[in-house]
Structures are given as structure tokens and as C-alpha cells.
Design a protein around this motif. Structure first.
Motif, PDB file in Angstrom:
ATOM      1  N   GLN A 110     -20.759 121.512 -25.606  1.00  0.00           N
ATOM      2  CA  GLN A 110     -19.804 120.414 -25.832  1.00  0.00           C
ATOM      3  C   GLN A 110     -18.466 120.965 -26.337  1.00  0.00           C
ATOM      4  OE1 GLN A 110     -21.762 117.749 -28.541  1.00  0.00           O
ATOM      5  NE2 GLN A 110     -22.976 116.766 -26.928  1.00  0.00           N
ATOM      6  N   MET A 111     -18.535 121.937 -27.252  1.00  0.00           N
ATOM      7  CA  MET A 111     -17.313 122.529 -27.784  1.00  0.00           C
ATOM      8  C   MET A 111     -16.521 123.210 -26.659  1.00  0.00           C
ATOM      9  SD  MET A 111     -16.827 125.268 -30.845  1.00  0.00           S
ATOM     10  CE  MET A 111     -16.798 126.788 -29.926  1.00  0.00           C
ATOM     11  N   ARG A 112     -17.237 123.912 -25.754  1.00  0.00           N
ATOM     12  CA  ARG A 112     -16.584 124.585 -24.623  1.00  0.00           C
ATOM     13  C   ARG A 112     -15.825 123.570 -23.773  1.00  0.00           C
ATOM     14  NH1 ARG A 112     -20.948 125.868 -21.065  1.00  0.00           N
ATOM     15  NH2 ARG A 112     -20.760 123.649 -20.724  1.00  0.00           N
ATOM     16  N   ASP A 113     -16.476 122.455 -23.447  1.00  0.00           N
ATOM     17  CA  ASP A 113     -15.849 121.450 -22.589  1.00  0.00           C
ATOM     18  C   ASP A 113     -14.655 120.785 -23.280  1.00  0.00           C
ATOM     19  OD1 ASP A 113     -17.787 122.079 -20.730  1.00  0.00           O
ATOM     20  OD2 ASP A 113     -19.038 120.330 -21.161  1.00  0.00           O
ATOM     21  N   ILE A 114     -14.797 120.475 -24.576  1.00  0.00           N
ATOM     22  CA  ILE A 114     -13.692 119.849 -25.319  1.00  0.00           C
ATOM     23  C   ILE A 114     -12.519 120.817 -25.432  1.00  0.00           C
ATOM     24  CG2 ILE A 114     -13.008 119.008 -27.610  1.00  0.00           C
ATOM     25  CD1 ILE A 114     -15.899 117.860 -27.832  1.00  0.00           C
ATOM     26  N   LEU A 115     -12.842 122.079 -25.744  1.00  0.00           N
ATOM     27  CA  LEU A 115     -11.786 123.099 -25.861  1.00  0.00           C
ATOM     28  C   LEU A 115     -11.068 123.294 -24.525  1.00  0.00           C
ATOM     29  CD1 LEU A 115     -10.401 125.186 -27.667  1.00  0.00           C
ATOM     30  CD2 LEU A 115     -12.180 126.814 -27.008  1.00  0.00           C
ATOM     31  N   ALA A 116     -11.820 123.319 -23.436  1.00  0.00           N
ATOM     32  CA  ALA A 116     -11.210 123.487 -22.114  1.00  0.00           C
ATOM     33  C   ALA A 116     -10.264 122.327 -21.806  1.00  0.00           C
ATOM     34  CB  ALA A 116     -12.296 123.594 -21.046  1.00  0.00           C
ATOM     35  N   LYS A 117     -10.690 121.106 -22.119  1.00  0.00           N
ATOM     36  CA  LYS A 117      -9.826 119.937 -21.869  1.00  0.00           C
ATOM     37  C   LYS A 117      -8.569 119.999 -22.724  1.00  0.00           C
ATOM     38  CE  LYS A 117     -13.594 116.910 -20.502  1.00  0.00           C
ATOM     39  NZ  LYS A 117     -14.452 115.789 -20.881  1.00  0.00           N
ATOM     40  N   ASP A 118      -8.727 120.393 -23.994  1.00  0.00           N
ATOM     41  CA  ASP A 118      -7.565 120.484 -24.879  1.00  0.00           C
ATOM     42  C   ASP A 118      -6.597 121.569 -24.418  1.00  0.00           C
ATOM     43  OD1 ASP A 118      -8.574 118.419 -26.387  1.00  0.00           O
ATOM     44  OD2 ASP A 118      -9.276 119.687 -28.051  1.00  0.00           O
ATOM     45  N   ILE A 119      -7.130 122.696 -23.929  1.00  0.00           N
ATOM     46  CA  ILE A 119      -6.247 123.762 -23.433  1.00  0.00           C
ATOM     47  C   ILE A 119      -5.485 123.277 -22.204  1.00  0.00           C
ATOM     48  CG2 ILE A 119      -6.200 126.033 -22.312  1.00  0.00           C
ATOM     49  CD1 ILE A 119      -8.492 126.855 -24.195  1.00  0.00           C
ATOM     50  N   ILE A 120      -6.172 122.554 -21.329  1.00  0.00           N
ATOM     51  CA  ILE A 120      -5.503 122.045 -20.120  1.00  0.00           C
ATOM     52  C   ILE A 120      -4.400 121.054 -20.496  1.00  0.00           C
ATOM     53  CG2 ILE A 120      -5.856 120.599 -18.078  1.00  0.00           C
ATOM     54  CD1 ILE A 120      -8.581 121.988 -17.756  1.00  0.00           C
ATOM     55  N   LEU A 121      -4.682 120.199 -21.507  1.00  0.00           N
ATOM     56  CA  LEU A 121      -3.657 119.244 -21.938  1.00  0.00           C
ATOM     57  C   LEU A 121      -2.467 119.958 -22.566  1.00  0.00           C
ATOM     58  CD1 LEU A 121      -5.815 116.367 -23.466  1.00  0.00           C
ATOM     59  CD2 LEU A 121      -4.464 116.307 -21.362  1.00  0.00           C
ATOM     60  N   ALA A 122      -2.749 121.025 -23.333  1.00  0.00           N
ATOM     61  CA  ALA A 122      -1.675 121.725 -24.032  1.00  0.00           C
ATOM     62  C   ALA A 122      -0.908 122.665 -23.111  1.00  0.00           C
ATOM     63  CB  ALA A 122      -2.246 122.510 -25.216  1.00  0.00           C
ATOM     64  N   ILE A 123      -1.624 123.326 -22.181  1.00  0.00           N
ATOM     65  CA  ILE A 123      -0.977 124.294 -21.297  1.00  0.00           C
ATOM     66  C   ILE A 123      -1.438 123.998 -19.859  1.00  0.00           C
ATOM     67  CG2 ILE A 123      -0.508 126.750 -20.892  1.00  0.00           C
ATOM     68  CD1 ILE A 123      -1.734 127.278 -23.673  1.00  0.00           C
ATOM     69  N   PRO A 124      -0.825 123.035 -19.198  1.00  0.00           N
ATOM     70  CA  PRO A 124      -1.270 122.603 -17.859  1.00  0.00           C
ATOM     71  C   PRO A 124      -1.268 123.706 -16.808  1.00  0.00           C
ATOM     72  CG  PRO A 124       0.381 121.080 -18.745  1.00  0.00           C
ATOM     73  CD  PRO A 124       0.288 122.238 -19.685  1.00  0.00           C
TER      74      PRO A 124
END
Length: 143
Positions: A110-124
């Protein structure tokens, strides 16, 4: 681990000798409790001779039998405890550890998926790379 036919025969022989020893000891106990004079003494002498013969046979046959017994089980038995209880406790501990590790694994996923989404939002511009990393580790990113 598979046991060869030769090893099985050796185990069977040792098992038979152990049973004979236990039976001799039981017979001696019964004869001692129901002692009826010289006839019982003679029977006890014969039983003791039989016991000694079986112990000698066992001491000769036992070294050829190889059995791996964990030291923890030996300690358990030496403390007059039932090895079945050790097995049950080991299984219960293993189940608890498996449940804990499963929970940890799911939390990391779950942490991996949340972190991946946050990275995509921060650095598209890293979206494709992050998606590849997430998918290669079993994750999925929606969006």
C-alpha cells in the motif's frame, strides 16, 4: 527428505528393539508388584537377561541409523515435556509470524502504491518510470 529402503529397514529394526525393551521393563514392573517367591525371581532373571540382550542389540544397531532431531526437541524431552506440545507451539508461533509478515507485506505494498501516486502528482515527467517500477514490483497505479 526421502529415506532409502535400507534406512527404513534399520529404523524398523531399532523400533522393534525399543518396543522389546519397553515390554521387558513393563514385565519387570508387573513381576515386581506381584512378587510370589522363587518362581517370580526366576522369571525376573530371565526378563533381565532378555532386557540386557535387547539393549546390547540396540546399542549395536543404533549408530547405523541417522535421524536429525532438533536440539530444542531433545531439550524438551529431557525436561520431561511432551514433544507434541513443542510441535503445536512451533506451529502456532509460525502461524502468528506468517500473519504478521503478511500484514507487513500488504502495508508495504500500500505504501508503494501511495508513494508512486504522490511522486507522479509531484513530478509528472517521471510518470512512465514510476509506473514501470511499481508494476515490476507487483503494484498498479490508476490514473
Amino acid at each position: 527428505m526421502e529415506v532409502s529402503d535400507d534406512q527404513q529397514q534399520k529404523l524398523k529394526l531399532v523400533e522393534t528393539q525399543l518396543k522389546a525393551i519397553v515390554q521387558s521393563l513393563y514385565n519387570l514392573i508387573v513381576q515386581g508388584l506381584e512378587h510370589q517367591g522363587s518362581a517370580t525371581q526366576e522369571a525376573m532373571k530371565q526378563e533381565i537377561q532378555s532386557l540386557i540382550e535387547n539393549l546390547v542389540k540396540l546399542s549395536r544397531a543404533a549408530p547405523s541409523v541417522h535421524i536429525d532431531i532438533p536440539p530444542e526437541v531433545t531439550d524438551y524431552v529431557e525436561k520431561a515435556r511432551n514433544p507434541d506440545i513443542y510441535t503445536r507451539e512451533l506451529v502456532e508461533t509460525t502461524q502468528r509470524m506468517n500473519q504478521m509478515l503478511k500484514g507487513r507485506s500488504e502495508a508495504y505494498a500500500q505504501m508503494r502504491d501511495i508513494l508512486a501516486k504522490d511522486i507522479i502528482l509531484a513530478i509528472p515527467e517521471l510518470k512512465d518510470d514510476v509506473r514501470k517500477v511499481a508494476e515490476s514490483t507487483g503494484g498498479s497505479i490508476d490514473g
